[in-house]
Design a protein around this motif. Structure first.
Motif, PDB file in Angstrom:
ATOM      1  N   THR A 172      -6.086  -3.744  -6.581  1.00  0.00           N
ATOM      2  CA  THR A 172      -6.176  -5.010  -5.851  1.00  0.00           C
ATOM      3  C   THR A 172      -7.134  -5.973  -6.554  1.00  0.00           C
ATOM      4  OG1 THR A 172      -5.811  -3.785  -3.801  1.00  0.00           O
ATOM      5  CG2 THR A 172      -6.578  -6.039  -3.570  1.00  0.00           C
ATOM      6  N   VAL A 173      -8.215  -5.417  -7.119  1.00  0.00           N
ATOM      7  CA  VAL A 173      -9.173  -6.251  -7.848  1.00  0.00           C
ATOM      8  C   VAL A 173      -8.481  -6.959  -9.011  1.00  0.00           C
ATOM      9  CG1 VAL A 173     -11.276  -6.274  -9.243  1.00  0.00           C
ATOM     10  CG2 VAL A 173     -11.127  -4.756  -7.266  1.00  0.00           C
TER      11      VAL A 173
ATOM     12  N   LEU B 292     -10.011 -12.567   1.879  1.00  0.00           N
ATOM     13  CA  LEU B 292     -10.009 -11.351   1.064  1.00  0.00           C
ATOM     14  C   LEU B 292     -10.085 -10.137   1.965  1.00  0.00           C
ATOM     15  CD1 LEU B 292     -12.281 -12.378  -1.915  1.00  0.00           C
ATOM     16  CD2 LEU B 292      -9.877 -11.733  -2.031  1.00  0.00           C
ATOM     17  N   GLY B 293      -8.905  -9.639   2.327  1.00  0.00           N
ATOM     18  CA  GLY B 293      -8.832  -8.464   3.175  1.00  0.00           C
ATOM     19  C   GLY B 293      -7.555  -7.704   2.887  1.00  0.00           C
ATOM     20  N   ARG B 294      -7.465  -6.575   3.525  1.00  0.00           N
ATOM     21  CA  ARG B 294      -6.324  -5.688   3.319  1.00  0.00           C
ATOM     22  C   ARG B 294      -4.996  -6.417   3.587  1.00  0.00           C
ATOM     23  NH1 ARG B 294      -4.311  -2.187   6.775  1.00  0.00           N
ATOM     24  NH2 ARG B 294      -5.846  -2.860   8.302  1.00  0.00           N
TER      25      ARG B 294
ATOM     26  N   THR C  44     -15.989  -1.261  -5.980  1.00  0.00           N
ATOM     27  CA  THR C  44     -14.698  -1.928  -6.151  1.00  0.00           C
ATOM     28  C   THR C  44     -14.623  -3.196  -5.314  1.00  0.00           C
ATOM     29  OG1 THR C  44     -13.654   0.219  -6.481  1.00  0.00           O
ATOM     30  CG2 THR C  44     -12.206  -1.615  -5.934  1.00  0.00           C
ATOM     31  N   LEU C  45     -14.986  -3.060  -4.029  1.00  0.00           N
ATOM     32  CA  LEU C  45     -14.843  -4.207  -3.118  1.00  0.00           C
ATOM     33  C   LEU C  45     -15.721  -5.388  -3.531  1.00  0.00           C
ATOM     34  CD1 LEU C  45     -14.679  -2.448   0.378  1.00  0.00           C
ATOM     35  CD2 LEU C  45     -12.790  -3.376  -0.967  1.00  0.00           C
TER      36      LEU C  45
ATOM     37  N   ASP D  17     -10.914  -7.357   9.280  1.00  0.00           N
ATOM     38  CA  ASP D  17     -10.103  -6.812   8.193  1.00  0.00           C
ATOM     39  C   ASP D  17     -10.568  -7.260   6.816  1.00  0.00           C
ATOM     40  OD1 ASP D  17      -8.251  -5.104   9.365  1.00  0.00           O
ATOM     41  OD2 ASP D  17      -7.034  -6.777  10.095  1.00  0.00           O
ATOM     42  N   THR D  18     -11.578  -8.137   6.740  1.00  0.00           N
ATOM     43  CA  THR D  18     -11.985  -8.620   5.419  1.00  0.00           C
ATOM     44  C   THR D  18     -12.756  -7.540   4.656  1.00  0.00           C
ATOM     45  OG1 THR D  18     -14.045  -9.524   6.280  1.00  0.00           O
ATOM     46  CG2 THR D  18     -12.180 -11.053   6.102  1.00  0.00           C
ATOM     47  N   PHE D  19     -12.692  -7.660   3.327  1.00  0.00           N
ATOM     48  CA  PHE D  19     -13.452  -6.726   2.483  1.00  0.00           C
ATOM     49  C   PHE D  19     -14.948  -6.920   2.700  1.00  0.00           C
ATOM     50  CE2 PHE D  19      -9.567  -7.176  -0.424  1.00  0.00           C
ATOM     51  CZ  PHE D  19      -8.966  -6.050   0.110  1.00  0.00           C
TER      52      PHE D  19
ATOM     53  N   PHE E  34      -3.160  -8.616   0.840  1.00  0.00           N
ATOM     54  CA  PHE E  34      -2.465  -7.956  -0.266  1.00  0.00           C
ATOM     55  C   PHE E  34      -1.420  -6.949   0.229  1.00  0.00           C
ATOM     56  CE2 PHE E  34      -6.594  -9.360  -1.756  1.00  0.00           C
ATOM     57  CZ  PHE E  34      -6.241 -10.099  -2.882  1.00  0.00           C
TER      58      PHE E  34
ATOM     59  N   TYR F 277       0.848  -1.208   0.000  1.00  0.00           N
ATOM     60  CA  TYR F 277       0.000   0.000   0.000  1.00  0.00           C
ATOM     61  C   TYR F 277       0.873   1.244   0.000  1.00  0.00           C
ATOM     62  CZ  TYR F 277      -3.631  -3.374   0.912  1.00  0.00           C
ATOM     63  OH  TYR F 277      -4.464  -4.454   0.801  1.00  0.00           O
TER      64      TYR F 277
ATOM     65  N   ASN G  91      -0.236   7.306   2.699  1.00  0.00           N
ATOM     66  CA  ASN G  91      -1.116   6.366   3.411  1.00  0.00           C
ATOM     67  C   ASN G  91      -0.433   5.632   4.567  1.00  0.00           C
ATOM     68  OD1 ASN G  91       0.513   4.698   1.954  1.00  0.00           O
ATOM     69  ND2 ASN G  91      -1.123   3.693   0.797  1.00  0.00           N
TER      70      ASN G  91
ATOM     71  N   SER H  52      -7.199   0.077  -4.004  1.00  0.00           N
ATOM     72  CA  SER H  52      -8.168  -1.022  -3.900  1.00  0.00           C
ATOM     73  C   SER H  52      -8.608  -1.486  -5.285  1.00  0.00           C
ATOM     74  CB  SER H  52      -9.357  -0.629  -3.023  1.00  0.00           C
ATOM     75  OG  SER H  52      -9.878   0.602  -3.413  1.00  0.00           O
ATOM     76  N   LEU H  53      -8.677  -0.548  -6.245  1.00  0.00           N
ATOM     77  CA  LEU H  53      -9.066  -0.952  -7.600  1.00  0.00           C
ATOM     78  C   LEU H  53      -7.992  -1.862  -8.221  1.00  0.00           C
ATOM     79  CD1 LEU H  53     -11.474  -0.559  -9.429  1.00  0.00           C
ATOM     80  CD2 LEU H  53     -10.295   1.359 -10.511  1.00  0.00           C
TER      81      LEU H  53
ATOM     82  N   MET I  71      -6.079  -9.589  -7.764  1.00  0.00           N
ATOM     83  CA  MET I  71      -6.751 -10.789  -7.274  1.00  0.00           C
ATOM     84  C   MET I  71      -7.196 -11.682  -8.439  1.00  0.00           C
ATOM     85  SD  MET I  71     -10.443 -11.272  -5.505  1.00  0.00           S
ATOM     86  CE  MET I  71     -11.173 -11.349  -7.116  1.00  0.00           C
TER      87      MET I  71
ATOM     88  N   HIS J  54     -16.219  -6.575  -6.363  1.00  0.00           N
ATOM     89  CA  HIS J  54     -15.535  -7.450  -7.313  1.00  0.00           C
ATOM     90  C   HIS J  54     -14.805  -8.561  -6.583  1.00  0.00           C
ATOM     91  CE1 HIS J  54     -16.259  -5.105 -10.882  1.00  0.00           C
ATOM     92  NE2 HIS J  54     -15.771  -4.011 -10.309  1.00  0.00           N
ATOM     93  N   MET J  55     -14.533  -8.316  -5.295  1.00  0.00           N
ATOM     94  CA  MET J  55     -13.775  -9.303  -4.524  1.00  0.00           C
ATOM     95  C   MET J  55     -14.646  -9.964  -3.470  1.00  0.00           C
ATOM     96  SD  MET J  55     -10.156  -7.323  -4.162  1.00  0.00           S
ATOM     97  CE  MET J  55     -10.770  -5.733  -3.663  1.00  0.00           C
TER      98      MET J  55
END
Lengths: 81, 396
Positions: free
Chosen positions: A39-40, A59-61, B388-389, B320-322, A64, A30, B184, A36-37, A43, B391-392
């Protein structure tokens, strides 16, 4: 082996501001500009390449956040298969 | 996560506390709400009444002198406060969001233990400086940076909005970790009013939530490096700030919506008394809006219970998951939309009496507050994020 493939996929799909070759396996992706886009795309490419399906619970921060954490998840899922 | 304080207060004590909250609501908050709104002034008497009930430390563990409520109980308090004065409830909620960040992520550190003891014993009011001039509303980026010098630091931030900044005792500021860090790589810093100066930059004259006094300031602060919360802000946000914000905001919006339906119900009853043979149109509308209110209530309560469950399991991975982020974002989008729908439907029932500012059925403040809900962290930004999220997301 997995690390090299993950690095290639990241180079193609990560849209990072830092070149992947400059990143250590534990560098924060990061901080290197992963959005995040992006990341898609990452994935989807990982799932395609390794023929895996990453479950919601992974599937979380954190998954990745570094090359190493991606490799860990990929290896965990390819061993299962 | 270092502490997840989810046992909560005993049911009996909590019901008593909630009664006290409704009492100050009727006696102090509601009578002052119109003046707070009309003059965009800080609801001092309501916050003082809240402090008397020791509620500033509501979410602080009992061993540190707090009341030790769990998240669903805290949400119920916000819901109750929202029925009397939206601005007071919003100030209370924003304070508690900061408390939750410190409780969940600061307690490994002796400094934050002592700090939270002081918040509880002295009823300190905590405010937040997250948004920044030049960035917009993206919480995950900062321009400002902690400038460390030995054990001390300075931090200057140009914040377009700090709710009740002038009245707060402490500020929770997001910032880059160092002047060399990327935008960030953020930390969450807590500074006390002795150690900061505020230069006002923007006034707060808005449609609703006028009593939150959310003015803009240039903040110049200093402190000791132990005042930086140990966890990365990214973790604090996903595990605590994001879910707590949307659950507590949703709860107080639910309180506002509940009050508007209560008024519509009282109006229909009054009408029936005056003219029992009148057409049942308003009663039909009441039946309709009541079902929407139930939908909103069950959604807010359900999300609060889900979060409490994950906290009590100390399940940082799940937080922490999307998919959890998507769920919390959905709560924000739906509750901020439903509050407008519910207050608007209540207004149709009360008619001109609701439209007027000088009747007991006036819904002017409720409606203006309601429109703020979808704009504070804009729903479009949140929906883009979910787009966005999703998609996952594997599906429910």
């Amino acid at each position: 082996m997995t690390v090299q493939k993950v690095r290639e996929i990241l180079e193609k799909n990560g849209r990072l501001s830092t070149p992947v070759t400059d990143l250590a396996d534990d560098s924060d992706l990061y901080n290197a500009g992963l959005t995040s886009l992006a990341t898609v795309g990452l994935m989807l490419a990982l799932e395609d390449e390794f023929n895996i399906e990453i479950p919601d619970s992974m599937l979380g921060r954190k998954t990745f956040s570094s090359i190493q954490s991606i490799v860990d998840v990929v290896e965990q899922l390819t061993q299962k298969a | 996560m270092e502490h997840t304080n989810q046992a909560g207060m005993s049911k009996e004590s909590f019901e008593k506390l909630l009664e006290e909250v409704h009492k100050i609501g009727e006696e102090i908050m509601r009578p002052n709400a119109r003046d707070v709104d009309a003059n965009a002034r800080f609801p001092q008497e309501s916050i003082d009444a809240i402090k008397k009930l020791k509620l500033m430390g509501a979410y602080i563990p009992t061993e540190l002198g707090g009341l030790g409520l769990n998240i669903t109980q805290l949400a119920r308090v916000c819901e109750a406060l929202g029925q009397y004065c939206g601005s007071t409830a919003m100030i209370f909620a924003m304070h508690q969001i900061q408390v939750a960040c410190a409780v969940n992520h600061g307690l490994s550190n002796e400094h934050f233990k002592n700090y939270l003891k002081k918040v509880a014993s002295d009823s300190r009011l905590l405010a937040s400086a997250t948004t920044e001039m030049g960035i917009g509303g993206d919480l995950r980026q900062s321009i400002c940076a902690v400038e460390q010098n030995g054990d001390s630091f300075t931090l200057t931030k140009n914040a377009p909005v700090i709710s009740y900044g002038k009245q707060a005792d402490d500020l929770f500021i997001t910032s880059r970790r160092t002047p060399d860090s990327p935008a960030n790589d953020q930390v969450h810093v807590v500074v006390s009013k002795e150690d900061y100066e505020l230069e006002p930059s923007m006034a707060w004259d808005t449609m609703g939530f006028r009593g939150t006094c959310s003015e803009g300031f240039l903040v110049k602060s200093k402190g000791h490096i132990k005042q930086i919360i140990p966890a990365p802000f990214a973790d604090i946000l996903s595990q605590s700030m994001h879910p707590t914000s949307h659950i507590l905001w949703g709860s107080l919006w639910l309180g506002i919506a509940t009050d508007s339906v209560n008024m519509a119900r009282a109006f229909v009853r009054d009408m029936m008394k005056k003219n029992p043979n009148a057409p049942q149109t308003a009663a039909l509308r009441l039946a309709e809006v009541h079902s929407v209110l139930q939908l909103m209530r069950e959604n807010v309560h359900g999300c609060a219970e889900h979060y409490q469950q994950l906290l009590s399991e100390n399940n940082a991975e799940a937080l922490d998951t999307f998919s959890f982020s998507v769920k919390i974002n959905n709560l924000k989008i739906s509750s901020s939309s439903l509050i407008i729908d519910i207050v608007s439907k209540s207004l149709l029932i009360c008619g001109i009496a609701g439209y007027r500012n000088d009747t007991k059925y006036s819904l002017s403040r409720h409606l203006r507050d309601a429109y703020g809900a979808s704009l504070m962290v804009n729903n479009d930004r949140i929906m883009n994020h979910n787009a966005t999220l999703l998609h996952m997301h594997r599906g429910d």
